[in-house]
Design an enzyme around this catalytic site. Structure first.
Site, short mmCIF file in Angstrom:
data_model
loop_
_atom_site.label_atom_id
_atom_site.label_comp_id
_atom_site.label_asym_id
_atom_site.label_seq_id
_atom_site.Cartn_x
_atom_site.Cartn_y
_atom_site.Cartn_z
CD GLU A 189 -2.41 10.55 -5.86
OE1 GLU A 189 -3.04 11.32 -6.49
OE2 GLU A 189 -1.86 10.02 -7.02
CD GLU A 193 5.63 6.97 1.20
OE1 GLU A 193 6.70 7.10 1.80
OE2 GLU A 193 4.44 6.93 2.03
CG ASN A 246 -2.62 0.04 -2.18
OD1 ASN A 246 -2.30 0.34 -3.62
ND2 ASN A 246 -2.80 0.86 -1.58
CG PHE A 287 4.21 -4.19 -7.49
CD1 PHE A 287 4.81 -3.25 -8.27
CD2 PHE A 287 4.02 -4.22 -6.21
CE1 PHE A 287 5.06 -1.91 -7.70
CE2 PHE A 287 4.19 -2.82 -5.48
CZ PHE A 287 4.63 -1.66 -6.35
CG LEU A 288 5.55 -10.66 -10.44
CD1 LEU A 288 5.58 -11.36 -11.86
CD2 LEU A 288 4.89 -11.20 -9.48
N GLY A 291 11.84 -10.98 -2.09
CA GLY A 291 12.88 -10.21 -1.08
C GLY A 291 11.98 -10.36 0.40
CB CYS A 298 -0.06 2.32 1.01
SG CYS A 298 0.29 4.11 1.25
CE LYS A 301 -2.87 3.40 5.99
NZ LYS A 301 -4.20 4.01 5.31
CE LYS A 358 8.70 3.31 -2.87
NZ LYS A 358 7.44 3.26 -3.80
C1 UGA Z 1 1.53 1.80 -2.69
C2 UGA Z 1 0.97 1.63 -4.24
O1 UGA Z 1 1.97 1.17 -5.02
C3 UGA Z 1 0.45 2.89 -4.64
O2 UGA Z 1 -0.16 2.84 -6.02
C4 UGA Z 1 -0.55 3.55 -3.77
O3 UGA Z 1 -0.91 4.63 -4.19
C5 UGA Z 1 0.21 3.75 -2.48
O4 UGA Z 1 0.65 2.44 -2.08
C6 UGA Z 1 -1.08 4.15 -1.60
O5 UGA Z 1 -1.89 3.75 -1.17
O6 UGA Z 1 -0.87 5.60 -1.23
P1 UGA Z 1 3.84 2.83 -1.74
O7 UGA Z 1 3.63 2.31 -0.32
O8 UGA Z 1 4.65 4.10 -2.12
O9 UGA Z 1 2.79 2.61 -2.74
O10 UGA Z 1 4.99 1.82 -2.24
P2 UGA Z 1 5.30 0.68 -3.29
O11 UGA Z 1 6.02 1.13 -4.28
O12 UGA Z 1 3.94 -0.03 -3.61
O13 UGA Z 1 5.97 -0.52 -2.47
C7 UGA Z 1 5.39 -1.14 -1.34
C8 UGA Z 1 6.29 -2.43 -0.74
O14 UGA Z 1 6.24 -3.32 -1.54
C9 UGA Z 1 7.82 -1.69 -0.45
O15 UGA Z 1 7.92 -2.21 0.64
C10 UGA Z 1 8.50 -2.40 -1.63
O16 UGA Z 1 9.86 -2.72 -1.26
C11 UGA Z 1 7.72 -3.74 -1.78
N1 UGA Z 1 7.88 -4.19 -3.02
C12 UGA Z 1 7.50 -3.73 -3.97
C13 UGA Z 1 8.43 -5.66 -3.22
O17 UGA Z 1 8.44 -6.23 -2.13
N2 UGA Z 1 8.36 -6.24 -4.27
C14 UGA Z 1 8.14 -5.61 -5.44
O18 UGA Z 1 8.12 -6.20 -6.60
C15 UGA Z 1 7.32 -4.18 -5.27
#
Ligand code: UGA
Length: 471
Positions: A189, A193, A246, A287-288, A291, A298, A301, A358
């Site tokens: 998947e 979230e 990931n 994802f750039l 912060g 996810c 881990k 987030k």
């Molecule tokens: C992540 C992956 O993005 C999903 O594709 C995957 O399905 C999921 O893990 C999983 O393995 O189940 P998620 O954990 O919901 O999804 O969150 P993300 O949106 O990926 O964000 C992860 C963290 O990265 C957050 O703390 C967010 O604030 C941070 N982030 C994200 C940044 O610091 N900078 C960014 O540019 C993007």
């Protein structure tokens, strides 16, 4: 939800269109409801009966945009039902999605005991053909273990379909002869979230790791209404795709944070650097965002589990250790900005805006705010915190305590009489906040923006002493 199939999904190329989703967490419940939305009959179950009852009563157990509405819709349409008895859910379905938790052990290895337990229950409840689809994030070779476990605990006369396809006359054995058939597939998947349902209905791709033609056919039939690219691979490759995805996302985040630190040192703006490099389609802008780094259940881990898997197989993944190290330093970097501007933290009143890892979720797992609160309390600061959704969860970790930690009903309440505001999660509500009002309420108008949410020039014009990350 353009893929909604209100007519139901009849005439499929496999005999029963009943699906079961085993595990009703952040992946399982959105998956179950989106499959119901696509027209399938879906049974949801979980070893936690209180969760099954809660979902059965029509109440979503966590916050996710649109989830509550979809749950209500498909309880009513009767395309989604819950079953407290896991065995019964298995027996009454022909496609089983394993969506149980794979928490992390102390050494970084994934704890697969829930996956193993569910595989054993499936083995003992095989009645006719079943396709067992692993959706939980697991290290490579887990699907093979699921298969082995099922074979070991299933009754005699249980076969993997592939075995039959390799035989000269596969149709010689039929389930009616007391023979049980099953396949294991890996269908990782990729939902995020906060946008889980949107991601389920408009995925960038669907990955199906299969070993038999029958499994391939079922999964491609199942996902055809989504009109997206389906990548069909073997089992191990599908599992590796998930982990590599990931790990790559985590790498992008740590990379930009590292560049952000240099921007601060030499004078530059990391958001402009991200824009400038992100317009190159080979790099991409997603994802750039520099912060506070990556948190949640996810990415942290999975990065650790990927490193662990590589070490087990003697492959050098020290590169990913750096990604992790950079990420682990983010909270301290933000707190350092606070110390440099406030000097002493003891007795200072600090507002914290945003607690969840987030926006658009109430999930607190590996949220930077948790470590931050721990450190600030240790240093004697007085905290006034706010989050649109996650405060009930945070209360379970840190109880309200007079003169030390207060949960506030709005960001403005949190800012009242404070010596500094920390912006930790970029909720839309904070983006649209009345900043002049916030400034007037604060005792000292210091704002440290951990997510680069605001425009530095505007903040300075408004009279804030404003710091952000990498600008
Ligand atoms: C992540 C992956 O993005 C999903 O594709 C995957 O399905 C999921 O893990 C999983 O393995 O189940 P998620 O954990 O919901 O999804 O969150 P993300 O949106 O990926 O964000 C992860 C963290 O990265 C957050 O703390 C967010 O604030 C941070 N982030 C994200 C940044 O610091 N900078 C960014 O540019 C993007």
């Amino acid at each position: 939800m353009k893929q909604s199939n209100d007519e139901g999904t009849a005439g499929l190329s496999f005999e029963s269109n009943r699906l079961a989703v085993l595990g009703l967490g952040h992946v399982g419940l959105p998956t179950a409801l989106s499959l119901a939305e696509l027209g399938w009959q879906v049974t949801g179950t979980d070893s936690d009966t209180s969760k099954v009852r809660q979902v059965g009563s029509g109440c979503a157990p966590f916050y996710e945009p649109g989830l509550q509405e979809l749950l209500s819709k498909h309880r009513e349409s009767r395309r989604f039902r819950v079953e407290e008895n896991v065995e019964e859910a298995i027996r009454s379905s022909s496609v089983l999605f394993i969506c149980v938790g794979t928490p992390q052990q102390e050494d970084g290895e994934a704890d697969l005991s829930q996956v193993e337990a569910v595989a054993r229950v499936i083995a003992q409840n095989l009645n006719g053909y079943k396709l067992i689809v692993e959706k939980s994030t697991v290290p490579a070779i887990t699907a093979r273990w699921i298969k082995r476990t099922i074979q070991r605990y299933a009754p005699a006369n249980t076969y993997v379909t592939k075995t039959l396809e390799q035989e000269e006359s596969p149709m010689a054995l039929q389930p009616s002869d007391g023979v049980h058939l099953f396949d294991v597939a890996s269908n990782p998947e990729f939902l995020q979230e906060g946008s889980a349902l949107q991601d389920c209905f408009s995925p960038s791709r669907v990955v199906c790791g299969v070993e038999s033609e029958r499994a391939r056919q079922i999964l491609t039939d199942l996902y055809r209404p989504l009109n997206c690219q389906i990548v069909v691979t073997d089992l191990n490759t599908a599992e590796l795709i998930k982990h590599a995805a990931n790990a790559f996302l985590a790498t992008k985040i740590s990379f930009i944070n590292m560049v952000g630190d240099l921007c601060e040192a030499v004078g530059g703006d990391v958001t402009q650097v991200a824009k400038g490099i992100g317009l190159d389609p080979r790099i991409g802008r997603h994802f750039l965002n520099a912060g506070l780094g990556f948190g949640g259940y996810c990415l942290p881990k999975d990065v650790r589990a990927f490193i662990h898997l590589a070490e087990q197989h003697r492959v050098d993944f020290s590169f990913l250790k750096e990604v992790e190290r950079i990420n682990n330093g983010r909270v301290d970097r933000m707190l350092q900005k606070l110390r440099s501007s406030l000097w002493v933290l003891r007795g200072k009143r600090i507002a914290m805006l945003g607690l969840s890892f987030k926006p658009n979720t109430d999930d607190m797992r590996e949220a930077p705010s948790v470590r931050m609160i721990g450190k600030l309390l240790q240093e004697g600061a007085v905290l006034q915190v706010h989050d649109p959704q996650a405060m009930p969860h945070m209360r379970q970790m840190y109880a309200e305590e007079e003169g030390r930690l207060t949960y506030c009903s709005s960001p403005y309440e949190a800012a009242r009489d404070c010596d500094a505001v920390l912006l930790v999660t970029e909720w839309e509500e904070y983006r649209e906040m009345d900043l002049p009002r916030l400034k007037d309420l604060a005792r000292v108008p210091i704002l440290i923006d951990g997510r680069n949410l605001y425009d530095p020039n505007r903040m300075r014009q408004l009279g804030f002493e404003y710091y952000s990350m990498g600008r």
